[in-house]
Design a protein around this motif. Structure first.
Motif, short mmCIF file in Angstrom:
data_model
loop_
_atom_site.label_atom_id
_atom_site.label_comp_id
_atom_site.label_asym_id
_atom_site.label_seq_id
_atom_site.Cartn_x
_atom_site.Cartn_y
_atom_site.Cartn_z
N ALA A 1 0.83 -1.21 0.00
CA ALA A 1 0.00 0.00 0.00
C ALA A 1 0.87 1.26 0.00
O ALA A 1 0.59 2.21 -0.73
N TRP A 2 1.92 1.26 0.81
CA TRP A 2 2.83 2.40 0.85
C TRP A 2 3.44 2.64 -0.53
O TRP A 2 3.50 3.77 -1.01
N GLY A 3 3.92 1.57 -1.16
CA GLY A 3 4.54 1.71 -2.48
C GLY A 3 3.54 2.16 -3.54
O GLY A 3 3.87 2.98 -4.40
N LEU A 4 2.33 1.64 -3.50
CA LEU A 4 1.31 2.06 -4.48
C LEU A 4 0.93 3.52 -4.27
O LEU A 4 0.74 4.27 -5.23
N TRP A 5 0.81 3.95 -3.03
CA TRP A 5 0.47 5.35 -2.75
C TRP A 5 1.53 6.28 -3.31
O TRP A 5 1.24 7.36 -3.79
N ARG A 6 2.77 5.82 -3.29
CA ARG A 6 3.89 6.63 -3.81
C ARG A 6 4.20 6.33 -5.29
O ARG A 6 5.19 6.80 -5.81
#
Length: 155
Positions: free
Chosen positions: A95-100
């Motif tokens: 989720a962190w990587g997708l948000w970024r």
């Protein structure tokens, strides 16, 4: 033609943000479930399985539920909680990587959503209904959005 490589602005990619929120939600649910297992221990699970056996008048000595009942132990609960924590952390990381708008997160998300597709199809075949079809539709949409993002990143 534009030879400049695709590099999405992490602040302007609503598709990735929606998927990131979905993944973060799954992560939070997994972490809450793991915490609940650790706090409550095996007894509530055993009580629930016993209630199902009584409710459906099943043979308490033979069958799937009695076998499951025999497998519920403190060690099994700890193992299940550890697996849920690992699942939750993986999905938080994704989720962190997708948000970024990170490329690796699109690859990870596409792979993890793609893994579920055969199970979704199995569910439709054996338990057709709007819920099974909805889950398949969401997973197909997630795979499509992430695969499209991966394809756009290729030079």
């Amino acid at each position: 033609m534009n030879d400049k490589p695709y590099n999405p602005d992490p602040h302007r990619h609503p598709g990735l943000h929606v998927i990131a929120l979905l993944e973060a939600g799954k992560a939070v649910l997994a972490l809450v479930a793991a915490t609940g297992l650790e706090l409550l221990g095996p007894q509530p699970l055993r009580d629930g399985v016993n209630a199902l056996i009584r409710r459906f008048s099943l043979d308490p000595d033979h069958g799937t539920l009695p076998s499951l009942l025999n497998m519920i132990s403190p060690d099994a609960v700890h193992l299940a909680a550890a697996a849920m924590v690992a699942y939750g952390v993986l999905h938080l990381f994704e989720a962190w990587g997708l948000w970024r708008a990170k490329a690796w997160a699109s690859w990870l998300g596409c792979a993890t959503a793609g893994i579920y597709l055969p199970f979704d199809i199995y569910a439709i075949v054996h338990h057709p209904g709007w819920a099974s079809w909805s889950v398949l539709a969401v997973n197909l949409l997630v795979v499509y959005v992430l695969a499209r993002d991966i394809r756009k990143r290729k030079p």
